[in-house]
Design a protein around this motif. Structure first.
Motif, PDB file in Angstrom:
ATOM      1  N   ALA A  28      32.512  -8.813 -48.151  1.00 27.96           N
ATOM      2  CA  ALA A  28      31.880  -7.549 -47.769  1.00 27.96           C
ATOM      3  C   ALA A  28      32.398  -7.027 -46.430  1.00 27.96           C
ATOM      4  CB  ALA A  28      30.366  -7.726 -47.708  1.00 27.96           C
ATOM      5  N   SER A  29      32.776  -7.939 -45.540  1.00 29.36           N
ATOM      6  CA  SER A  29      33.250  -7.513 -44.215  1.00 29.36           C
ATOM      7  C   SER A  29      34.755  -7.235 -44.188  1.00 29.36           C
ATOM      8  CB  SER A  29      32.914  -8.579 -43.172  1.00 29.36           C
ATOM      9  OG  SER A  29      33.574  -9.805 -43.464  1.00 29.36           O
ATOM     10  N   THR A  30      35.455  -7.555 -45.301  1.00 27.21           N
ATOM     11  CA  THR A  30      36.910  -7.364 -45.333  1.00 27.21           C
ATOM     12  C   THR A  30      37.286  -5.886 -45.450  1.00 27.21           C
ATOM     13  OG1 THR A  30      37.254  -9.547 -46.308  1.00 27.21           O
ATOM     14  CG2 THR A  30      39.037  -7.953 -46.562  1.00 27.21           C
ATOM     15  N   CYS A  31      36.638  -5.194 -46.397  1.00 24.79           N
ATOM     16  CA  CYS A  31      36.905  -3.755 -46.516  1.00 24.79           C
ATOM     17  C   CYS A  31      35.723  -3.080 -47.206  1.00 24.79           C
ATOM     18  CB  CYS A  31      38.212  -3.477 -47.267  1.00 24.79           C
ATOM     19  SG  CYS A  31      38.161  -3.827 -49.027  1.00 24.79           S
ATOM     20  N   LYS A  32      35.571  -1.777 -46.967  1.00 24.83           N
ATOM     21  CA  LYS A  32      34.442  -1.033 -47.512  1.00 24.83           C
ATOM     22  C   LYS A  32      34.465  -0.998 -49.038  1.00 24.83           C
ATOM     23  CE  LYS A  32      33.843   1.987 -43.485  1.00 24.83           C
ATOM     24  NZ  LYS A  32      33.860   3.394 -42.986  1.00 24.83           N
ATOM     25  N   GLY A  33      35.660  -0.941 -49.619  1.00 25.40           N
ATOM     26  CA  GLY A  33      35.764  -0.886 -51.072  1.00 25.40           C
ATOM     27  C   GLY A  33      35.240  -2.139 -51.731  1.00 25.40           C
ATOM     28  N   TRP A  34      35.581  -3.289 -51.171  1.00 23.04           N
ATOM     29  CA  TRP A  34      35.084  -4.551 -51.725  1.00 23.04           C
ATOM     30  C   TRP A  34      33.576  -4.655 -51.566  1.00 23.04           C
ATOM     31  CZ3 TRP A  34      39.000  -8.963 -50.115  1.00 23.04           C
ATOM     32  CH2 TRP A  34      40.249  -8.699 -50.724  1.00 23.04           C
ATOM     33  N   LYS A  35      33.075  -4.259 -50.394  1.00 15.34           N
ATOM     34  CA  LYS A  35      31.630  -4.312 -50.146  1.00 15.34           C
ATOM     35  C   LYS A  35      30.888  -3.438 -51.156  1.00 15.34           C
ATOM     36  CE  LYS A  35      28.145  -3.643 -46.491  1.00 15.34           C
ATOM     37  NZ  LYS A  35      27.292  -2.650 -47.183  1.00 15.34           N
ATOM     38  N   ALA A  36      31.384  -2.214 -51.367  1.00 14.03           N
ATOM     39  CA  ALA A  36      30.741  -1.307 -52.319  1.00 14.03           C
ATOM     40  C   ALA A  36      30.778  -1.888 -53.735  1.00 14.03           C
ATOM     41  CB  ALA A  36      31.420   0.059 -52.284  1.00 14.03           C
ATOM     42  N   GLU A  37      31.883  -2.539 -54.086  1.00 14.58           N
ATOM     43  CA  GLU A  37      32.037  -3.102 -55.426  1.00 14.58           C
ATOM     44  C   GLU A  37      31.040  -4.227 -55.687  1.00 14.58           C
ATOM     45  OE1 GLU A  37      33.368  -3.595 -59.242  1.00 14.58           O
ATOM     46  OE2 GLU A  37      33.955  -1.997 -57.853  1.00 14.58           O
ATOM     47  N   ILE A  38      30.931  -5.186 -54.762  1.00 14.46           N
ATOM     48  CA  ILE A  38      30.084  -6.352 -55.020  1.00 14.46           C
ATOM     49  C   ILE A  38      28.597  -6.041 -54.856  1.00 14.46           C
ATOM     50  CG2 ILE A  38      31.925  -7.933 -54.336  1.00 14.46           C
ATOM     51  CD1 ILE A  38      30.490  -8.432 -51.735  1.00 14.46           C
ATOM     52  N   GLU A  39      28.284  -4.855 -54.298  1.00 18.84           N
ATOM     53  CA  GLU A  39      26.882  -4.457 -54.194  1.00 18.84           C
ATOM     54  C   GLU A  39      26.394  -3.729 -55.438  1.00 18.84           C
ATOM     55  OE1 GLU A  39      26.761  -2.199 -50.572  1.00 18.84           O
ATOM     56  OE2 GLU A  39      26.112  -3.935 -49.372  1.00 18.84           O
ATOM     57  N   LEU A  40      27.296  -3.389 -56.358  1.00 23.76           N
ATOM     58  CA  LEU A  40      26.901  -2.678 -57.575  1.00 23.76           C
ATOM     59  C   LEU A  40      26.133  -3.590 -58.531  1.00 23.76           C
ATOM     60  CD1 LEU A  40      30.212  -0.762 -58.395  1.00 23.76           C
ATOM     61  CD2 LEU A  40      28.081   0.248 -57.545  1.00 23.76           C
ATOM     62  N   PRO A  41      25.071  -3.073 -59.175  1.00 28.43           N
ATOM     63  CA  PRO A  41      24.377  -3.869 -60.199  1.00 28.43           C
ATOM     64  C   PRO A  41      25.322  -4.295 -61.328  1.00 28.43           C
ATOM     65  CG  PRO A  41      23.080  -1.930 -59.598  1.00 28.43           C
ATOM     66  CD  PRO A  41      24.419  -1.771 -58.944  1.00 28.43           C
ATOM     67  N   GLN A  42      26.301  -3.440 -61.647  1.00 31.80           N
ATOM     68  CA  GLN A  42      27.261  -3.777 -62.700  1.00 31.80           C
ATOM     69  C   GLN A  42      28.086  -5.005 -62.337  1.00 31.80           C
ATOM     70  OE1 GLN A  42      26.648  -0.851 -61.316  1.00 31.80           O
ATOM     71  NE2 GLN A  42      27.195   0.885 -62.635  1.00 31.80           N
ATOM     72  N   PHE A  43      28.350  -5.180 -61.041  1.00 30.55           N
ATOM     73  CA  PHE A  43      29.104  -6.353 -60.597  1.00 30.55           C
ATOM     74  C   PHE A  43      28.317  -7.624 -60.904  1.00 30.55           C
ATOM     75  CE2 PHE A  43      29.949  -9.593 -57.367  1.00 30.55           C
ATOM     76  CZ  PHE A  43      31.326  -9.736 -57.486  1.00 30.55           C
TER      77      PHE A  43
END
Length: 345
Positions: A28-43
């Motif tokens: 989550a702290s590496t980049c905003k895109g990864w953080k947004a991805e792993i916070e999705l319910p679909q993830f």
């Protein structure tokens, strides 16, 4: 922008769902895109369906703090609440860090509920003043950080029933106020919106009740009214989140008038489990039956949790003795001893 440069996003997601939960905060702290991805319910859904999700059990435990004591000659140490985690697959135990400013430990008798990738800590008794707290704290397993939620509305309450739908909503019912009056009121907390909503009142006052979410309903089990002080009922009632109504009171939900602390959600056939008089009992339909004998080392259970066809029982042979832990495979009714490090026993 691609999740991982040079790779299709579908392949990048396959990489991300394989990251152990302990690495989520780094992701989550590496980049905003990864953080947004792993916070999705679909993830979370994709990770679970692909078989990469991890079971994490969280429980509140007390430890005696030598630095804080009360009573004659300061001989009685004050218990401090901490949150302990257990990963059944790896067998590892650890401790969650407290929110900023919690130098005295978590509120005593606070209630815990899982909502998606968040852990919600509701209420309890202030460890300094011993007064009922309406506080809400949320721990994100994605970012490994705490945030403050909106306080529980209404009169401060303690010893209430609490459960989550496992996704976004935490439900609270019963307990008692600061005047020891048992309560019929109930409320629901939407974690993502950080909003509380009032539920219709229950049919009865229920202090020290147990909340369980089963079959898309919030079941509030046992408890007692103001006039009965400690005389537990056998009854229960269930709130249907689809119709927003309480169902009829089930008078003989339990086998006996007893504290419902060890009641937990059941499996497909067994609606509920509970520990009583040295047995694990299972409720099927309207009948309780003995599922298994409890090992002697945990004959005095202090914590019971169920997940994926397994039942974790933590306790001791007698009150005051070191804790031991066993896991029951509910399908085969076989027990497995769990190594419990001294720090958590």
């Amino acid at each position: 922008m691609a999740l991982i440069p040079g790779l299709p996003d579908d392949i990048a997601r396959e990489c991300l769902i394989r990251v152990p939960y302990a690495g989520f905060s780094t992701v989550a702290s590496t980049c905003k895109g990864w953080k947004a991805e792993i916070e999705l319910p679909q993830f979370r859904s994709h990770r679970k369906s692909a078989g990469h999700s991890q079971v994490i059990l969280v429980m509140a435990q007390t430890v005696l703090d030598p630095a804080r004591s009360i009573g004659f000659a300061k001989l009685c140490h004050v218990p401090v609440y901490r949150l302990t985690t257990f990963e059944p697959v790896s067998g590892s135990w650890s401790e969650l860090p407290p929110p900023p400013g919690f130098c005295g430990g978590f509120p005593m008798f606070c209630q815990l509920a899982a909502a998606g990738s968040d852990l919600v800590v509701v209420g309890g008794l202030d460890p300094v003043s011993w007064e009922a707290s309406s506080s809400v704290y949320i721990y994100s397993f994605i970012t490994a950080t705490w945030r403050r939620g909106a306080d529980m509305p209404g009169r401060p309450r303690s010893f209430f029933g609490c459960a989550s739908d496992g996704d976004r909503v935490v439900l609270v019912a019963g307990g008692h106020d600061n005047e020891k009056n048992a309560l019929r009121s109930a409320v629901a907390y939407h974690v993502e919106r950080d909003e509380w909503a009032a539920l219709p009142d229950m049919s009865r006052e229920r202090d020290e009740c147990k909340g369980i979410f089963h079959g898309s309903k919030f079941h509030v089990i046992s408890g007692y009214g103001t006039a009965m002080q400690g005389k537990f009922e056998k009854s229960s009632e269930a709130f249907d989140t689809a119709t927003w109504q309480w169902g009829p009171v089930r008078e003989d939900a339990l086998m006996a008038s007893t504290c419902p602390r060890t009641c937990v959600d059941g499996d497909v056939d067994d609606h509920l489990y509970m520990c009583r008089d040295g047995d694990v009992l299972a409720l099927r339909g309207s009948t309780w039956r003995v599922k298994a004998k409890i090992p002697g080392g945990v004959a005095n259970p202090s914590h019971v949790t169920k997940w994926q066809g397994k039942l974790l029982v933590i306790g001791s042979a007698r009150a005051g003795e070191p804790l031991k832990a066993y896991v029951l495979e509910t399908r085969t009714c076989t027990w497995t001893n769990v190594e419990l490090p001294q720090k958590f026993s």
